[in-house]
Design a protein around this motif. Structure first.
Motif, PDB file in Angstrom:
ATOM      1  N   HIS A 115      -0.163  -6.040  -7.373  1.00 57.03           N
ATOM      2  CA  HIS A 115      -0.453  -5.581  -6.018  1.00 57.03           C
ATOM      3  C   HIS A 115       0.711  -4.796  -5.440  1.00 57.03           C
ATOM      4  CE1 HIS A 115      -3.849  -8.509  -5.918  1.00 57.03           C
ATOM      5  NE2 HIS A 115      -4.356  -7.550  -5.174  1.00 57.03           N
ATOM      6  N   ARG A 116       1.928  -5.301  -5.696  1.00 58.19           N
ATOM      7  CA  ARG A 116       3.108  -4.645  -5.137  1.00 58.19           C
ATOM      8  C   ARG A 116       3.183  -3.192  -5.613  1.00 58.19           C
ATOM      9  NH1 ARG A 116       6.968  -8.436  -5.805  1.00 58.19           N
ATOM     10  NH2 ARG A 116       7.175  -7.915  -8.001  1.00 58.19           N
ATOM     11  N   GLU A 117       2.994  -3.016  -6.918  1.00 59.59           N
ATOM     12  CA  GLU A 117       3.107  -1.656  -7.472  1.00 59.59           C
ATOM     13  C   GLU A 117       2.004  -0.745  -6.932  1.00 59.59           C
ATOM     14  OE1 GLU A 117       5.770  -0.532  -8.767  1.00 59.59           O
ATOM     15  OE2 GLU A 117       6.420  -2.607  -8.484  1.00 59.59           O
ATOM     16  N   ASN A 118       0.775  -1.278  -6.896  1.00 55.88           N
ATOM     17  CA  ASN A 118      -0.360  -0.466  -6.403  1.00 55.88           C
ATOM     18  C   ASN A 118      -0.144  -0.038  -4.964  1.00 55.88           C
ATOM     19  OD1 ASN A 118      -1.807  -0.486  -8.738  1.00 55.88           O
ATOM     20  ND2 ASN A 118      -3.040  -2.284  -8.196  1.00 55.88           N
ATOM     21  N   ILE A 119       0.279  -0.995  -4.146  1.00 51.57           N
ATOM     22  CA  ILE A 119       0.445  -0.684  -2.722  1.00 51.57           C
ATOM     23  C   ILE A 119       1.598   0.293  -2.527  1.00 51.57           C
ATOM     24  CG2 ILE A 119       1.174  -1.694  -0.519  1.00 51.57           C
ATOM     25  CD1 ILE A 119      -0.683  -4.023  -1.087  1.00 51.57           C
ATOM     26  N   LYS A 120       2.689   0.057  -3.250  1.00 55.73           N
ATOM     27  CA  LYS A 120       3.831   0.984  -3.153  1.00 55.73           C
ATOM     28  C   LYS A 120       3.399   2.405  -3.501  1.00 55.73           C
ATOM     29  CE  LYS A 120       8.243  -1.366  -3.876  1.00 55.73           C
ATOM     30  NZ  LYS A 120       9.204  -1.732  -4.934  1.00 55.73           N
ATOM     31  N   GLU A 121       2.590   2.496  -4.542  1.00 56.87           N
ATOM     32  CA  GLU A 121       2.121   3.818  -5.009  1.00 56.87           C
ATOM     33  C   GLU A 121       1.357   4.523  -3.878  1.00 56.87           C
ATOM     34  OE1 GLU A 121       2.378   6.641  -7.481  1.00 56.87           O
ATOM     35  OE2 GLU A 121       3.209   4.673  -8.017  1.00 56.87           O
ATOM     36  N   LEU A 122       0.451   3.768  -3.219  1.00 54.67           N
ATOM     37  CA  LEU A 122      -0.394   4.382  -2.188  1.00 54.67           C
ATOM     38  C   LEU A 122       0.362   4.620  -0.883  1.00 54.67           C
ATOM     39  CD1 LEU A 122      -3.776   2.517  -2.738  1.00 54.67           C
ATOM     40  CD2 LEU A 122      -3.256   4.907  -3.201  1.00 54.67           C
ATOM     41  N   LEU A 123       1.416   3.837  -0.660  1.00 48.50           N
ATOM     42  CA  LEU A 123       2.201   4.037   0.570  1.00 48.50           C
ATOM     43  C   LEU A 123       2.887   5.394   0.566  1.00 48.50           C
ATOM     44  CD1 LEU A 123       3.793   0.534   1.268  1.00 48.50           C
ATOM     45  CD2 LEU A 123       2.323   1.838   2.799  1.00 48.50           C
ATOM     46  N   LYS A 124       2.957   6.007  -0.617  1.00 49.56           N
ATOM     47  CA  LYS A 124       3.601   7.326  -0.706  1.00 49.56           C
ATOM     48  C   LYS A 124       2.790   8.411  -0.022  1.00 49.56           C
ATOM     49  CE  LYS A 124       5.926   6.390  -5.074  1.00 49.56           C
ATOM     50  NZ  LYS A 124       5.607   6.405  -6.514  1.00 49.56           N
TER      51      LYS A 124
END
Lengths: 455, 455
Positions: A115-124
């Protein structure tokens, strides 16, 4: 609207935990979300203890972000993080975007790695772009699959996918090659090749596309979902129609608020205070009062004229009002046209401006003639010695200022738009104030020329 | 927006009929519909000859009704009737509703019995109600079915159904008992009973429900379809989200237009003429000019005051402008609140009005203080002998008229709404004109009391 279910849900709190949970979960998550806001703190605490993060996450996704944060204040961090992990990823990202940096970092730390990686990716992705509202779980099958294999893959992905009703067909490099509706898939023969039955003409958007334009595409094409790709046409996510409904609601409110010169036209009657109202409105009023004071300095230039014929002050509000109204009308038409993608070429802009000035003159002549009679009668009955001359000035001013204001109502948003700024910022009150200034100049200049200079 | 596909489609007309048809049908029906409007009459004739009524009906459903009628003028009646029969029934009914009676009767006569009866049935529902936008083809299974039987029924109904993604469960009397998503159906075990897995809490609307309220339900619940029932909860049809997007577009435009006092803010830049503009705007301007003239008669009551202190005319436009602006702000908040279902009880109305008058006073005091300094400086620099008194009057008027205008901006839509009329008709310009009248009365009364009576 009648929200009977809120009272129904409230009355359930007499039951024991087991029954309460069962009954509450029979309501729609939207209904539970509305009830959550109306419950007492104590009742909400009970909700958090009997509902799992997953169960409550469905309701949280229906809340405005500020309201969700209010509830988060009452929960322990681990429970919050579990809720965020259960949300559709686009909703989770919306929430995370509004958190301040330290809180965001804190929650990210508590999340599981995926989840952390997915959310970080989309926060870009920038707020208000396709990337920020897309969901990264969708049904994806290979162009070389048969219908049978495709159906099997669909069933595997169905539980987590944002929509299962459109199936996206890619090649081994993730390039988006086609789409299929679940209906077409169901009606197809099992051994047919996906490649042969898929729709090859795919409408997609890049991650950077403005969400307002995304909404326009949904409206035009009557889509229920739309794929999002990168510059190389590789599939990254899908936007679903429910997210677009939220975008439309948000953007409509924004346009509406700007038109009324207020930062946010929406209130929650239960919690709104006078101070909140002042905060939303005062900044606009301050700017407008400066513009307003500017009209005073213009009239001051004509104080001699006013001293000699105070009667002309009688018709000032009417002329200003009419100029403001015509300006607002052409503003509305022009802003709407710009939003709809009209006026792309110089020729069409020239045509529009000519049409507006024509409409303004025509309305001006018709209203001017009508007011000529009324004004003359009015002044004549009041035994005004300059009745005829003043009537001439009033009618002529109406004519000219209607033409000028109509033109300015069209010109201002076009100019603003040419600077790539949302033309809706040229809100009604601003255009009205600018037209006040134009109309006053016309009126007093005519009065000075036609009355004073001929006395 | 870039509509490259229109030029692409136009360039296809060099091909022979067979190739032309194949290439054109590879475009999305919405794109074909946009191209249809841009083609020459001759090219369109060719379209009608190579496309079957069914093939062209997909594109016709994307057109505005007036545009569809323009194309119908070029077709033979039999072709038109076949197109109407191929449309989704809700779109067909929309079209038929706009026809004049003799044409409608003519087309109905040419239809096959089944379509004729279905359309006649739906024509009974009032425009803008749930009944008029619903579709009567949907997936309907019995509460006693198993998942396997249900799936079989779904496949049989899938081709003609408006949506296959929500499945409606009824008993033998057609009473709506539950819903199932296709996703839930696909993921369920084949021998499970529908009754056990269906969602028993169904949100539905009656046929008479206003379409704006239907749209609000879709937005609240994030639905993609909604069942329509009669008074006895018997299922009659479904409304799908694409129809709701159309409703939202229509209603937003309507509210926006009313706010700007224009009968229709939308234009098609290619075909709009000056006369069309005049027709949409003049009626509103005439009404507003009467209200405007009323301000003149009010000032006339204070002509003595004006004669003695012409300087007070300098600040009239500013005071009027500020009163108009605050009125528009509270109008926007109140109309929005009413549309959202706020202010249902007397207590909440009282609370809102008190809050508005509080906000108005607070803004008035702050703007009044600011303007006190500016006005005094301005008059002092101009060596006005009455500088201080006039400044007092201006500041006090701003304070009072901001409070009064804010209240009236909130009160007027609430009063209108209590007569069951759409509060949006209390458009910006009307409230502005009424506030002009209020603010003028305040200003001149204060000027007379504080300056003239103390001279």
């Amino acid at each position: 609207m009648d929200k009977l279910y809120v009272d129904e849900i409230k009355s359930l709190f007499l039951l024991d935990d087991f029954e309460l949970k069962e009954k509450i979960l029979s309501y729609h998550p939207y209904e539970i979300s509305e009830a959550l806001l109306e419950l007492s703190k104590k009742e909400r605490r009970r909700m958090y203890s009997i509902l799992s993060p997953k169960e409550i996450s469905y309701s949280i996704s229906f809340l405005e972000i500020e309201d969700a944060f209010l509830l988060f204040n009452e929960m322990v961090p681990k429970y919050i993080v579990n809720i965020i992990q259960e949300l559709d990823i686009d909703d989770a990202v919306d929430l995370m975007q509004e958190l301040d940096e330290s809180e965001r970092a804190g929650y990210l730390k508590l999340m599981d790695a995926e989840h952390r990686e997915n959310i970080k990716e989309l926060l870009k992705y920038k707020d208000d772009t396709a990337g920020s509202i897309m969901n990264t779980e969708y049904i994806n099958i290979d162009v070389t699959d048969t219908v049978a294999t495709g159906m099997k893959k669909l069933l595997e992905q169905a539980v987590t996918s944002a929509t299962i009703y459109t199936i996206y067909v890619t090649n081994k490099n993730d390039k988006l090659l086609g789409t299929l509706s679940l209906r077409e898939m169901i009606l197809a023969r099992k051994n047919e090749l996906i490649e042969e039955i898929m729709n090859k003409r795919v409408v997609s958007v890049e991650t950077t596309k403005d969400q307002e334009e995304v909404a326009a595409i949904f409206m035009d094409y009557d889509f229920t979902s739309l794929p999002v790709v990168d510059k190389l046409n590789r599939l990254l996510g899908v936007i679903t129609v429910d997210d677009v409904l939220d975008v439309i609601e948000e953007e409509t409110l924004e346009d509406y608020s700007k038109f009324a010169a207020i930062s946010d036209a929406e209130i929650d009657s239960d919690t709104e205070t006078v101070l909140m109202g002042v905060k939303k409105r005062l900044p606009w009023l301050l700017v407008l009062s400066v513009l307003g004071f500017f009209t005073s300095t213009i009239i001051a230039q004509f104080e001699g004229t006013l001293d000699q014929i105070p009667t002309i002050a009688l018709f000032m509000p009417m002329i200003l009002g009419m100029a403001g109204n015509t300006g607002t009308q052409s503003l509305a038409v022009t802003v709407r046209g710009l939003n709809d993608g009209e006026f792309q070429t110089k020729a069409s802009i020239t045509k529009h401006l000519l049409r507006e000035i024509g409409t303004g003159f025509m309305n001006g002549i018709l209203i001017g003639i009508m007011l000529f009679g009324v004004t003359y009668l009015f002044l004549h009955l009041n035994h005004n010695p300059e009745a005829f001359k003043i009537t001439q000035v009033v009618s002529l001013s109406i004519m000219l200022s209607l033409a000028v204001s109509t033109l300015s109502g069209a010109l201002i948003p076009i100019i603003i738009n040419s600077f790539k700024i949302d033309p809706a910022v040229a809100s009604g009150p601003f255009v009205t104030m600018i037209n006040d200034i134009l109309a006053l100049s016309v009126y007093f200049t005519l009065a000075t020329m036609l009355i004073i200079n001929t006395l």
